[in-house]
Write a protein that holds these residues in place. Sequence first.
Motif, mmCIF file in Angstrom:
data_model
loop_
_atom_site.group_PDB
_atom_site.id
_atom_site.type_symbol
_atom_site.label_atom_id
_atom_site.label_comp_id
_atom_site.label_asym_id
_atom_site.label_seq_id
_atom_site.Cartn_x
_atom_site.Cartn_y
_atom_site.Cartn_z
ATOM 1 N N ILE A 54 -54.277 -31.510 -24.995
ATOM 2 C CA ILE A 54 -54.545 -31.040 -23.641
ATOM 3 C C ILE A 54 -55.221 -32.166 -22.876
ATOM 4 O O ILE A 54 -56.269 -32.669 -23.292
ATOM 5 C CB ILE A 54 -55.433 -29.781 -23.653
ATOM 6 N N VAL A 55 -54.611 -32.571 -21.760
ATOM 7 C CA VAL A 55 -55.130 -33.678 -20.957
ATOM 8 C C VAL A 55 -55.508 -33.151 -19.586
ATOM 9 O O VAL A 55 -54.638 -32.720 -18.817
ATOM 10 C CB VAL A 55 -54.087 -34.807 -20.826
ATOM 11 N N ASP A 56 -56.776 -33.174 -19.283
ATOM 12 C CA ASP A 56 -57.268 -32.694 -17.976
ATOM 13 C C ASP A 56 -58.612 -33.345 -17.716
ATOM 14 O O ASP A 56 -59.495 -33.330 -18.587
ATOM 15 C CB ASP A 56 -57.393 -31.171 -17.962
ATOM 16 N N ASP A 57 -58.786 -33.932 -16.523
ATOM 17 C CA ASP A 57 -60.054 -34.577 -16.203
ATOM 18 C C ASP A 57 -61.170 -33.571 -15.927
ATOM 19 O O ASP A 57 -62.343 -33.939 -15.896
ATOM 20 C CB ASP A 57 -59.886 -35.496 -14.994
ATOM 21 N N ASP A 58 -60.815 -32.307 -15.734
ATOM 22 C CA ASP A 58 -61.796 -31.244 -15.498
ATOM 23 C C ASP A 58 -62.167 -30.601 -16.836
ATOM 24 O O ASP A 58 -61.354 -29.879 -17.424
ATOM 25 C CB ASP A 58 -61.209 -30.197 -14.556
ATOM 26 N N PRO A 59 -63.379 -30.834 -17.362
ATOM 27 C CA PRO A 59 -63.758 -30.277 -18.667
ATOM 28 C C PRO A 59 -63.678 -28.757 -18.714
ATOM 29 O O PRO A 59 -63.296 -28.191 -19.736
ATOM 30 C CB PRO A 59 -65.195 -30.767 -18.857
ATOM 31 N N THR A 60 -64.022 -28.085 -17.597
ATOM 32 C CA THR A 60 -63.986 -26.625 -17.578
ATOM 33 C C THR A 60 -62.554 -26.118 -17.708
ATOM 34 O O THR A 60 -62.270 -25.207 -18.501
ATOM 35 C CB THR A 60 -64.618 -26.089 -16.276
ATOM 36 N N ALA A 61 -61.639 -26.708 -16.939
ATOM 37 C CA ALA A 61 -60.235 -26.293 -17.012
ATOM 38 C C ALA A 61 -59.649 -26.600 -18.389
ATOM 39 O O ALA A 61 -58.908 -25.787 -18.955
ATOM 40 C CB ALA A 61 -59.431 -27.005 -15.928
ATOM 41 N N ILE A 120 -58.036 -23.807 -21.134
ATOM 42 C CA ILE A 120 -56.696 -23.889 -21.735
ATOM 43 C C ILE A 120 -56.814 -24.026 -23.247
ATOM 44 O O ILE A 120 -56.073 -23.398 -24.013
ATOM 45 C CB ILE A 120 -55.919 -25.077 -21.150
ATOM 46 N N ALA A 121 -57.758 -24.842 -23.708
ATOM 47 C CA ALA A 121 -57.932 -25.038 -25.146
ATOM 48 C C ALA A 121 -58.269 -23.725 -25.845
ATOM 49 O O ALA A 121 -57.787 -23.461 -26.956
ATOM 50 C CB ALA A 121 -59.026 -26.074 -25.405
ATOM 51 N N GLY A 122 -59.099 -22.899 -25.193
ATOM 52 C CA GLY A 122 -59.444 -21.615 -25.794
ATOM 53 C C GLY A 122 -58.233 -20.729 -25.992
ATOM 54 O O GLY A 122 -58.072 -20.091 -27.044
ATOM 55 N N VAL A 123 -57.349 -20.684 -24.979
ATOM 56 C CA VAL A 123 -56.135 -19.872 -25.098
ATOM 57 C C VAL A 123 -55.239 -20.407 -26.208
ATOM 58 O O VAL A 123 -54.696 -19.648 -27.024
ATOM 59 C CB VAL A 123 -55.372 -19.854 -23.753
ATOM 60 N N VAL A 124 -55.068 -21.722 -26.253
ATOM 61 C CA VAL A 124 -54.183 -22.329 -27.252
ATOM 62 C C VAL A 124 -54.730 -22.115 -28.660
ATOM 63 O O VAL A 124 -53.976 -21.817 -29.604
ATOM 64 C CB VAL A 124 -54.000 -23.828 -26.951
ATOM 65 N N GLU A 125 -56.030 -22.243 -28.827
ATOM 66 C CA GLU A 125 -56.632 -22.036 -30.151
ATOM 67 C C GLU A 125 -56.503 -20.591 -30.597
ATOM 68 O O GLU A 125 -56.307 -20.316 -31.788
ATOM 69 C CB GLU A 125 -58.099 -22.462 -30.123
ATOM 70 N N GLU A 126 -56.597 -19.660 -29.665
ATOM 71 C CA GLU A 126 -56.425 -18.250 -30.019
ATOM 72 C C GLU A 126 -55.014 -17.963 -30.525
ATOM 73 O O GLU A 126 -54.808 -17.039 -31.320
ATOM 74 C CB GLU A 126 -56.723 -17.362 -28.806
ATOM 75 N N LEU A 127 -54.049 -18.755 -30.083
ATOM 76 C CA LEU A 127 -52.677 -18.588 -30.557
ATOM 77 C C LEU A 127 -52.469 -19.217 -31.936
ATOM 78 O O LEU A 127 -51.390 -19.086 -32.513
ATOM 79 C CB LEU A 127 -51.699 -19.226 -29.561
ATOM 80 N N GLY A 128 -53.479 -19.907 -32.448
ATOM 81 C CA GLY A 128 -53.411 -20.438 -33.803
ATOM 82 C C GLY A 128 -53.081 -21.905 -33.918
ATOM 83 O O GLY A 128 -52.937 -22.428 -35.030
ATOM 84 N N LEU A 176 -49.950 -30.837 -23.092
ATOM 85 C CA LEU A 176 -50.168 -30.038 -21.883
ATOM 86 C C LEU A 176 -51.051 -30.873 -20.973
ATOM 87 O O LEU A 176 -52.196 -31.166 -21.314
ATOM 88 C CB LEU A 176 -50.838 -28.707 -22.230
ATOM 89 N N MET A 177 -50.540 -31.251 -19.797
ATOM 90 C CA MET A 177 -51.211 -32.261 -18.992
ATOM 91 C C MET A 177 -51.346 -31.827 -17.540
ATOM 92 O O MET A 177 -50.390 -31.307 -16.945
ATOM 93 C CB MET A 177 -50.423 -33.568 -19.065
ATOM 94 N N ASP A 178 -52.536 -32.063 -16.999
ATOM 95 C CA ASP A 178 -52.742 -31.863 -15.571
ATOM 96 C C ASP A 178 -51.987 -32.952 -14.820
ATOM 97 O O ASP A 178 -52.066 -34.133 -15.174
ATOM 98 C CB ASP A 178 -54.239 -31.924 -15.253
#
Length: 381
Positions: free
Chosen positions: A66-73, A77-85, A110-112
Amino acid sequence: MPPCATGTSSRSPTVSRWTSSPPSPPSKATPTNSWQPSGPLHDAVVTAMPIFAPDLPPPADHTILIVDDDPTAAASIAGVVEELGYRVEVAHSWVCALEKFSAGSIDLVLMDAVMPGVDGFKLTALLRARARSYTPVVFLTGLTDPRARQLGLSAGADDFIGKPVDPFELRVRIGAMLRIRVLTKALEEKTQRLARMAHVDVLTGLGNRRAFDEEFPREVTRAVQFALDLSVCIFDIDHFKTVNDRFGHRTGDRVLSVMGRVLARGIRGCDRAYRLGGEEFVLLAPETGAEDCRTVADRLRNDFRRACASVLPDRPCTVSAGVASLAGVGLEAAEPRALLAAADDALYRAKTLGRDRCVVAAAANDAVLEEAAGATVGRSD
């Protein structure tokens, strides 16, 4: 792949035939892309959806960057992806993204699209240039301009997901992209196996004539470019036709296999051995002079004779060799054909002198001395 719309379809959600009346459509005051799938039918589809076919790896076998300069965003996204396993790597800068991608374990990016400095479009091109295997790239973006999407596709993106990201849509797109990844890797591996098979001699396991014709000119060019020596040694099994005629082709194949094993086991990692065809083999020895190559060739000749005793115990089986090096035969041999011809001439002299010996190609005024040395080696074996 055509760009995917950022909003949802204008149709109402699918309704069960047993429902008395369909739900009311979203209010006109509500933006079209604010509607989120929900309800029992949606939950059932999400639960039952076979994102991965039985023959594809489970989510835990995939790593998503996951590439995004916004740590919150990025964290969202990382939380959703990790929940999917899935395994997750996060990068907040293009430098960090390149480092993580270059590690070679990334299956999906997945990139901004909009980032300071090097944006998603430029970074995608950099990732594609470094990729050793095809890795899908999906843009997470609020851009709706078709030209921006076309620019992303031209840079190497495979798909787009509109912001804010719907977890359901993210799951579907991830599954589709990873299917592409798995199938592409399988195709790449099969292509590589076929390429190796096309360059390997089936009987001996050495490189074949095709491999030699491709690699020999590169080695000559490298040696000339860096002012290095390069030796070529051609081996030819003595009286091989007699072996085939007297003992049969099956025995002849065993003799060829012995030669292949002797070469494969008796050379350095930087050397290359090939079967040119029939009973003729060739050895490329980079950064090696003619005399050093002759020493190796004599050792291989003796190894071959001993190893063949198990195939033909009542008849000695020998091999002759001719060696030529760039430094030994002069600058005119900087052409691959000239160097190979010099080695072939040396092999012919070895055959003429009685076989079972190695002769080194040399300048005309040294030819007699080289032939005498070759004969001495032959008598001492």
